[in-house]
Design a protein around this motif. Structure first.
Motif, mmCIF file in Angstrom:
data_model
loop_
_atom_site.group_PDB
_atom_site.id
_atom_site.type_symbol
_atom_site.label_atom_id
_atom_site.label_comp_id
_atom_site.label_asym_id
_atom_site.label_seq_id
_atom_site.Cartn_x
_atom_site.Cartn_y
_atom_site.Cartn_z
ATOM 1 N N ASN A 252 0.939 -1.411 0.138
ATOM 2 C CA ASN A 252 0.041 -0.304 -0.334
ATOM 3 C C ASN A 252 0.505 1.653 -0.142
ATOM 4 O OD1 ASN A 252 -2.933 -1.028 -0.665
ATOM 5 N ND2 ASN A 252 -2.686 -1.301 2.056
ATOM 6 N N LYS A 253 1.990 1.263 0.132
ATOM 7 C CA LYS A 253 2.917 2.633 0.338
ATOM 8 C C LYS A 253 3.004 3.491 0.721
ATOM 9 C CE LYS A 253 2.345 2.066 -4.980
ATOM 10 N NZ LYS A 253 2.299 2.709 -6.276
ATOM 11 N N ASN A 254 2.540 2.917 2.440
ATOM 12 C CA ASN A 254 2.506 3.777 3.261
ATOM 13 C C ASN A 254 3.777 3.413 3.999
ATOM 14 O OD1 ASN A 254 1.860 1.394 4.166
ATOM 15 N ND2 ASN A 254 -0.313 2.031 4.169
ATOM 16 N N VAL A 255 4.670 3.235 3.600
ATOM 17 C CA VAL A 255 5.693 2.917 4.528
ATOM 18 C C VAL A 255 7.085 3.169 3.035
ATOM 19 C CG1 VAL A 255 7.385 1.958 5.925
ATOM 20 C CG2 VAL A 255 5.198 1.971 6.750
ATOM 21 N N LYS A 256 7.799 3.575 3.166
ATOM 22 C CA LYS A 256 8.496 3.770 1.963
ATOM 23 C C LYS A 256 9.983 3.364 2.093
ATOM 24 C CE LYS A 256 8.390 8.907 2.153
ATOM 25 N NZ LYS A 256 9.186 10.081 2.062
ATOM 26 N N VAL A 257 10.524 2.109 1.476
ATOM 27 C CA VAL A 257 11.365 1.667 1.212
ATOM 28 C C VAL A 257 12.508 1.432 2.671
ATOM 29 C CG1 VAL A 257 13.101 -0.374 -0.344
ATOM 30 C CG2 VAL A 257 10.370 0.017 -1.166
ATOM 31 N N GLU A 258 13.095 3.092 1.751
ATOM 32 C CA GLU A 258 14.759 3.400 2.406
ATOM 33 C C GLU A 258 13.737 3.224 4.065
ATOM 34 O OE1 GLU A 258 12.935 7.280 0.144
ATOM 35 O OE2 GLU A 258 12.795 5.048 0.407
ATOM 36 N N ASP A 259 12.348 3.327 4.620
ATOM 37 C CA ASP A 259 12.645 3.404 5.698
ATOM 38 C C ASP A 259 12.465 2.000 6.115
ATOM 39 O OD1 ASP A 259 11.952 6.161 5.909
ATOM 40 O OD2 ASP A 259 9.500 6.177 5.784
ATOM 41 N N LEU A 260 11.723 0.968 5.616
ATOM 42 C CA LEU A 260 12.528 -0.581 5.819
ATOM 43 C C LEU A 260 13.558 -0.857 6.430
ATOM 44 C CD1 LEU A 260 9.139 -1.539 3.876
ATOM 45 C CD2 LEU A 260 9.191 -1.578 5.979
ATOM 46 N N LEU A 261 14.298 -0.140 5.455
ATOM 47 C CA LEU A 261 16.101 -0.351 5.481
ATOM 48 C C LEU A 261 15.686 0.639 6.684
ATOM 49 C CD1 LEU A 261 17.041 0.057 1.593
ATOM 50 C CD2 LEU A 261 17.515 -1.721 3.044
ATOM 51 N N LYS A 262 16.468 1.856 6.209
ATOM 52 C CA LYS A 262 16.929 1.967 7.939
ATOM 53 C C LYS A 262 16.132 1.756 9.490
ATOM 54 C CE LYS A 262 14.645 6.348 8.962
ATOM 55 N NZ LYS A 262 14.943 7.739 8.267
ATOM 56 N N ARG A 263 15.208 1.024 9.530
ATOM 57 C CA ARG A 263 14.014 0.720 10.397
ATOM 58 C C ARG A 263 14.497 -0.585 11.024
ATOM 59 N NH1 ARG A 263 13.241 5.440 13.571
ATOM 60 N NH2 ARG A 263 11.596 6.916 12.270
ATOM 61 N N GLY A 264 15.638 -1.481 10.187
ATOM 62 C CA GLY A 264 16.254 -2.684 10.337
ATOM 63 C C GLY A 264 14.618 -3.707 9.796
ATOM 64 N N ALA A 265 13.501 -3.453 9.435
ATOM 65 C CA ALA A 265 13.120 -5.027 8.729
ATOM 66 C C ALA A 265 13.342 -5.778 7.667
ATOM 67 C CB ALA A 265 11.635 -3.674 7.682
ATOM 68 N N VAL A 266 14.153 -4.622 6.488
ATOM 69 C CA VAL A 266 14.986 -5.911 5.180
ATOM 70 C C VAL A 266 16.258 -6.484 5.918
ATOM 71 C CG1 VAL A 266 16.260 -6.246 3.525
ATOM 72 C CG2 VAL A 266 14.375 -3.972 3.764
ATOM 73 N N SER A 267 16.791 -6.206 6.936
ATOM 74 C CA SER A 267 18.349 -6.823 8.272
ATOM 75 C C SER A 267 17.043 -8.397 8.804
ATOM 76 C CB SER A 267 18.387 -5.997 8.898
ATOM 77 O OG SER A 267 19.275 -4.901 7.568
ATOM 78 N N LEU A 268 16.525 -7.291 9.561
ATOM 79 C CA LEU A 268 15.554 -8.487 10.211
ATOM 80 C C LEU A 268 15.108 -9.932 9.609
ATOM 81 C CD1 LEU A 268 14.044 -9.331 12.893
ATOM 82 C CD2 LEU A 268 12.480 -8.611 12.220
ATOM 83 N N ILE A 269 14.193 -9.899 8.176
ATOM 84 C CA ILE A 269 14.125 -10.583 7.800
ATOM 85 C C ILE A 269 15.033 -11.487 6.394
ATOM 86 C CG2 ILE A 269 12.429 -11.206 5.305
ATOM 87 C CD1 ILE A 269 10.553 -9.556 6.645
#
Length: 326
Positions: free
Chosen positions: A219-236
């Motif tokens: 739904n594009k309500n969170v930017k990909v860079e925010d998922l990177l910055k907040r640790g979601a990508v690293s976590l998964i």
């Protein structure tokens, strides 16, 4: 019986009336719309009680818990919005509800997003859902016994159950959300914290966290860079690297990367947005490369058929679907 009690002008047995409404909504298969409205208004009246006795608190909790289970029925907002706003705002000022009752009040409201997207502005801007969800989740996480012994696993306490319900709320909210708000980025950090805390013993909670990330991408309500910055990508990525894989979390983790890849491939007309998009793609690619994600996915080939059968989905065997193509 409900209709008879509802039509009484005098001598109505309020306790019996509320109990009948609780039973009907709890046991229903499909609701008759008129009866649903009658029961909902009765239970909202119960939930508005302000007395602090234990008995009244239990009545309020049961009323809100039952209301939170009314999911995709179309209910006109004038039938509930003033009352549910009053319940939530009063609690924010006086802390009169139990944790379960407060979560249930939000559950009832976020379920209404299915038929009324315009509620999002009320939920976010007037009632401060994101702030409240973060605060409640972080408070609950202090009391969850995360390090259970093997024989104790699967025995959920009330804090784990309520935390799981909050994550369900967040998943629905992010799925139906259409606005973009900077607060959502901070919310990602709280979901990451819940995942990290739960990863050893509470895999259902982990699954809910990954679903929330995926919905935010769709739904594009969170930017990909925010998922990177907040640790979601690293976590998964860490989850996929685990020596012992859990099938449903693995499947959802792979789906998450497919969704990110599709999002970052989307064309943008605005040149500045295009530049930002390329920057995000580069950061995501570097992170994936750093973690050895490509090698990991190649090792999954033999498991894809099983994962698809197990999750009734379709994970592509095409490796490129799982990478951010810069």
């Amino acid at each position: 019986m409900i209709s008879d009690e509802n039509e009484k002008k005098v001598g109505k047995n309020e306790m019996l009336y509320a109990d009948l409404c609780l039973c009907y909504l709890s046991l229903r298969n499909n609701c008759w719309t008129e009866l649903l409205t009658i029961c909902m208004q009765c239970l909202l009246k119960v939930a508005l009680k302000k007395e602090e006795s234990e008995e009244v608190q239990k009545e309020v909790e049961m009323a809100l818990l039952t209301l939170s289970d009314i999911e995709y029925y179309n209910v006109e907002r004038e039938l509930f919005l003033d009352e549910i706003k009053e319940i939530i705002i009063y609690h924010q000022e006086h802390r009169n509800l139990t944790q379960l009752a407060y979560q249930s009040a939000w559950g009832f409201l976020t379920n209404r997003l299915f038929n009324d997207e315009n509620l999002e502005e009320v939920i976010v801007n007037d009632l401060h859902f994101v702030r409240e969800a973060r605060r409640e989740m972080e408070e609950l996480m202090k009391y969850v016994y995360w390090k259970r012994e093997k024989e104790e696993r699967g025995k959920e306490g009330k804090e784990e159950i309520i935390l799981s319900k909050w994550l369900q709320n967040l998943g629905k909210f992010l799925f139906f959300s259409r606005l973009r708000n900077e607060e959502y980025s901070v919310l990602v950090k709280s979901i990451v914290l819940a995942f990290r805390s739960a990863k050893d013993n509470y895999r259902d909670i982990c699954s809910q966290c990954v679903e929330s990330f995926s919905y935010s991408v769709i739904n594009k309500n969170v930017k990909v860079e925010d998922l990177l910055k907040r640790g979601a990508v690293s976590l998964i990525l860490e989850e996929i690297c685990r020596p012992t894989l859990n099938d449903f979390v693995t499947y959802e983790s792979l789906e998450f990367f497919v969704k990110i890849s599709k999002k970052l491939k989307e064309e943008e007309e605005d040149e500045m947005e295009e530049a930002k998009r390329k920057g995000s793609k580069r950061k995501a690619f570097e992170k994936i490369e750093e973690e050895g994600y490509e090698d990991i996915i190649i090792c999954f080939h033999e498991r894809f058929d099983f994962l698809n059968r197990d999750r009734f989905g379709v994970l592509s065997l095409c490796i490129s679907d799982y990478f951010v193509n810069v």
